[in-house]
Scaffold this motif. Sequence first.
Motif, PDB file in Angstrom:
ATOM      1  N   VAL A 116       0.778  -1.156  -0.093  1.00 53.53           N
ATOM      2  CA  VAL A 116      -0.124   0.042  -0.069  1.00 53.53           C
ATOM      3  C   VAL A 116       0.844   1.231   0.030  1.00 53.53           C
ATOM      4  CG1 VAL A 116      -1.591   1.433   1.249  1.00 53.53           C
ATOM      5  CG2 VAL A 116      -1.913  -1.197   1.009  1.00 53.53           C
ATOM      6  N   LYS A 117       2.056   1.227   0.743  1.00 48.23           N
ATOM      7  CA  LYS A 117       2.775   2.507   0.753  1.00 48.23           C
ATOM      8  C   LYS A 117       3.477   2.515  -0.356  1.00 48.23           C
ATOM      9  CE  LYS A 117       6.425   4.262   3.816  1.00 48.23           C
ATOM     10  NZ  LYS A 117       7.354   4.322   5.023  1.00 48.23           N
ATOM     11  N   LYS A 118       3.768   1.570  -0.967  1.00 45.76           N
ATOM     12  CA  LYS A 118       4.712   1.658  -2.341  1.00 45.76           C
ATOM     13  C   LYS A 118       3.721   2.097  -3.447  1.00 45.76           C
ATOM     14  CE  LYS A 118       8.126  -1.953  -1.442  1.00 45.76           C
ATOM     15  NZ  LYS A 118       8.472  -3.443  -1.808  1.00 45.76           N
ATOM     16  N   ILE A 119       2.472   1.663  -3.451  1.00 41.86           N
ATOM     17  CA  ILE A 119       1.599   2.158  -4.327  1.00 41.86           C
ATOM     18  C   ILE A 119       1.156   3.793  -4.181  1.00 41.86           C
ATOM     19  CG2 ILE A 119      -0.917   2.167  -4.929  1.00 41.86           C
ATOM     20  CD1 ILE A 119      -0.664  -0.905  -4.731  1.00 41.86           C
ATOM     21  N   ASN A 120       1.137   4.066  -2.805  1.00 42.08           N
ATOM     22  CA  ASN A 120       1.030   5.417  -2.575  1.00 42.08           C
ATOM     23  C   ASN A 120       2.313   6.586  -2.991  1.00 42.08           C
ATOM     24  OD1 ASN A 120      -0.651   7.781  -1.056  1.00 42.08           O
ATOM     25  ND2 ASN A 120       1.567   7.555   0.178  1.00 42.08           N
ATOM     26  N   GLU A 121       3.241   5.719  -2.821  1.00 39.94           N
ATOM     27  CA  GLU A 121       4.493   6.734  -3.237  1.00 39.94           C
ATOM     28  C   GLU A 121       4.429   6.928  -4.796  1.00 39.94           C
ATOM     29  OE1 GLU A 121       7.525   4.162  -1.661  1.00 39.94           O
ATOM     30  OE2 GLU A 121       7.512   5.078   0.107  1.00 39.94           O
ATOM     31  N   LEU A 122       4.008   5.702  -5.736  1.00 38.92           N
ATOM     32  CA  LEU A 122       3.994   5.851  -7.175  1.00 38.92           C
ATOM     33  C   LEU A 122       3.040   6.868  -7.530  1.00 38.92           C
ATOM     34  CD1 LEU A 122       4.271   1.899  -8.099  1.00 38.92           C
ATOM     35  CD2 LEU A 122       5.800   3.929  -8.507  1.00 38.92           C
ATOM     36  N   SER A 123       1.728   6.967  -6.498  1.00 40.00           N
ATOM     37  CA  SER A 123       0.931   7.853  -6.865  1.00 40.00           C
ATOM     38  C   SER A 123       1.202   9.331  -6.951  1.00 40.00           C
ATOM     39  CB  SER A 123      -0.382   7.594  -6.120  1.00 40.00           C
ATOM     40  OG  SER A 123      -0.224   8.067  -4.986  1.00 40.00           O
ATOM     41  N   LYS A 124       2.305   9.790  -5.968  1.00 41.04           N
ATOM     42  CA  LYS A 124       2.795  10.629  -5.819  1.00 41.04           C
ATOM     43  C   LYS A 124       3.505  11.540  -7.004  1.00 41.04           C
ATOM     44  CE  LYS A 124       3.324  10.207  -0.779  1.00 41.04           C
ATOM     45  NZ  LYS A 124       4.241  10.231   0.230  1.00 41.04           N
ATOM     46  N   ARG A 125       4.112  10.520  -7.681  1.00 41.89           N
ATOM     47  CA  ARG A 125       4.865  10.719  -8.871  1.00 41.89           C
ATOM     48  C   ARG A 125       4.069  10.819 -10.387  1.00 41.89           C
ATOM     49  NH1 ARG A 125       8.678   5.746  -8.231  1.00 41.89           N
ATOM     50  NH2 ARG A 125       8.988   5.966  -6.210  1.00 41.89           N
ATOM     51  N   ASN A 126       3.016  10.653 -10.274  1.00 40.53           N
ATOM     52  CA  ASN A 126       2.176  10.640 -11.445  1.00 40.53           C
ATOM     53  C   ASN A 126       1.751  12.037 -11.706  1.00 40.53           C
ATOM     54  OD1 ASN A 126       1.257   9.062 -13.514  1.00 40.53           O
ATOM     55  ND2 ASN A 126      -0.849   9.079 -12.571  1.00 40.53           N
ATOM     56  N   ARG A 127       1.911  12.396 -13.140  1.00 38.22           N
ATOM     57  CA  ARG A 127       1.476  13.641 -13.494  1.00 38.22           C
ATOM     58  C   ARG A 127      -0.021  13.861 -13.917  1.00 38.22           C
ATOM     59  NH1 ARG A 127       6.669  13.233 -16.363  1.00 38.22           N
ATOM     60  NH2 ARG A 127       5.526  13.406 -18.310  1.00 38.22           N
ATOM     61  N   SER A 128      -0.600  12.733 -13.763  1.00 33.86           N
ATOM     62  CA  SER A 128      -2.053  12.802 -14.130  1.00 33.86           C
ATOM     63  C   SER A 128      -3.033  12.093 -12.828  1.00 33.86           C
ATOM     64  CB  SER A 128      -2.221  11.872 -15.351  1.00 33.86           C
ATOM     65  OG  SER A 128      -1.778  10.457 -15.169  1.00 33.86           O
ATOM     66  N   GLY A 129      -4.056  11.726 -13.047  1.00 29.96           N
ATOM     67  CA  GLY A 129      -4.924  11.444 -12.243  1.00 29.96           C
ATOM     68  C   GLY A 129      -4.719   9.966 -11.661  1.00 29.96           C
ATOM     69  N   THR A 130      -5.095   9.767 -10.318  1.00 27.19           N
ATOM     70  CA  THR A 130      -4.620   8.333  -9.848  1.00 27.19           C
ATOM     71  C   THR A 130      -5.886   8.111  -8.920  1.00 27.19           C
ATOM     72  OG1 THR A 130      -2.193   8.657  -9.924  1.00 27.19           O
ATOM     73  CG2 THR A 130      -3.197   6.959  -8.578  1.00 27.19           C
ATOM     74  N   SER A 131      -6.314   6.730  -8.844  1.00 28.96           N
ATOM     75  CA  SER A 131      -7.399   6.303  -8.088  1.00 28.96           C
ATOM     76  C   SER A 131      -6.949   5.087  -7.682  1.00 28.96           C
ATOM     77  CB  SER A 131      -9.080   6.279  -8.713  1.00 28.96           C
ATOM     78  OG  SER A 131      -9.284   7.552  -9.122  1.00 28.96           O
ATOM     79  N   ILE A 132      -7.187   4.931  -6.197  1.00 33.34           N
ATOM     80  CA  ILE A 132      -6.576   3.488  -5.904  1.00 33.34           C
ATOM     81  C   ILE A 132      -7.908   2.934  -4.638  1.00 33.34           C
ATOM     82  CG2 ILE A 132      -4.848   2.338  -4.367  1.00 33.34           C
ATOM     83  CD1 ILE A 132      -2.952   4.675  -4.979  1.00 33.34           C
ATOM     84  N   PHE A 133      -8.524   2.017  -5.101  1.00 29.38           N
ATOM     85  CA  PHE A 133      -9.509   1.472  -4.302  1.00 29.38           C
ATOM     86  C   PHE A 133      -9.705  -0.089  -4.028  1.00 29.38           C
ATOM     87  CE2 PHE A 133     -11.153   5.680  -5.325  1.00 29.38           C
ATOM     88  CZ  PHE A 133     -12.113   5.894  -4.303  1.00 29.38           C
ATOM     89  N   LEU A 134     -10.161  -0.154  -2.885  1.00 23.07           N
ATOM     90  CA  LEU A 134     -10.657  -1.985  -2.591  1.00 23.07           C
ATOM     91  C   LEU A 134     -11.722  -1.975  -3.344  1.00 23.07           C
ATOM     92  CD1 LEU A 134     -10.010  -1.591   1.412  1.00 23.07           C
ATOM     93  CD2 LEU A 134      -8.431  -2.959  -0.372  1.00 23.07           C
ATOM     94  N   LYS A 135     -11.661  -3.270  -4.016  1.00 21.15           N
ATOM     95  CA  LYS A 135     -12.947  -3.563  -4.992  1.00 21.15           C
ATOM     96  C   LYS A 135     -14.228  -3.698  -4.016  1.00 21.15           C
ATOM     97  CE  LYS A 135     -10.555  -6.243  -8.331  1.00 21.15           C
ATOM     98  NZ  LYS A 135     -10.323  -7.466  -9.104  1.00 21.15           N
ATOM     99  N   GLN A 136     -14.083  -4.133  -2.890  1.00 21.12           N
ATOM    100  CA  GLN A 136     -15.321  -4.099  -1.858  1.00 21.12           C
ATOM    101  C   GLN A 136     -15.974  -2.967  -1.351  1.00 21.12           C
ATOM    102  OE1 GLN A 136     -12.187  -5.495  -1.190  1.00 21.12           O
ATOM    103  NE2 GLN A 136     -11.823  -5.630   0.794  1.00 21.12           N
TER     104      GLN A 136
END
Length: 221
Positions: A116-136
């Motif tokens: 989760v932490k690694k995915i969050n760190e990746l989202s900070k580097r993105n120059r466009s939109g990012t959405s991260i959700f649990l399917k449930q």
Amino acid sequence: MAIVVNQGRPWIYFGGDAVRQNSSSKLTLLAIETEEIYRHIYRYLPSEDSIDLLFLTGDLDAGRIRIAIQSDCPDVILLGTGVVDALFLSILCDIKASHPTIGLTVLFNSCSRDYVKKINELSKRNRSGTSIFLKQSLGSLSGLVSIIHSTALGQLNIDPSLVNSLIYLKPESLFLKQLTGREREILDLLAKGFTNSGIAKALFLDNKTVENHINNMYAKL
């Protein structure tokens, strides 16, 4: 190769992948999903009349995914799985590095705190939109459509349940001391399950201001 009509729209199947050409000005989506039941669900996305699903596959093959992205140039890439593992994370990293300007929606059932932490760190580097959700957390197809559209608009959206996980990755007192009063208000609403737009209405702010505050908060994690 076989041509199949799905809900009145032509799909060309190459092996297990579904491909169709964009014939409208709708938001274009490329979906990579390891769970078969969700691949079936995603095939109904075009019925919402706002999304054109260009490519759908369950194969986590970096080379094939790279070719599909370069060929279709989608507005948003949806990457979904059951349990996040090293392969899924490597595909995510590859997409981020190769296509930082394409919006990315990430969906999964479960994920270790480290991932989760690694995915969050990746989202900070993105120059466009990012959405991260649990399917449930997805209650309906229209809810998923809203998430995809907010991704295309360049917004950052993270499931409130994951926000709590990120907070507990570091001592609470150290994290909270770094937050401004407004950021604490927003954090409290996120923990209660408010969306970005819900927070904006509750605090009488515009959506962009809320997004900026959330970005600042994640940068402090």
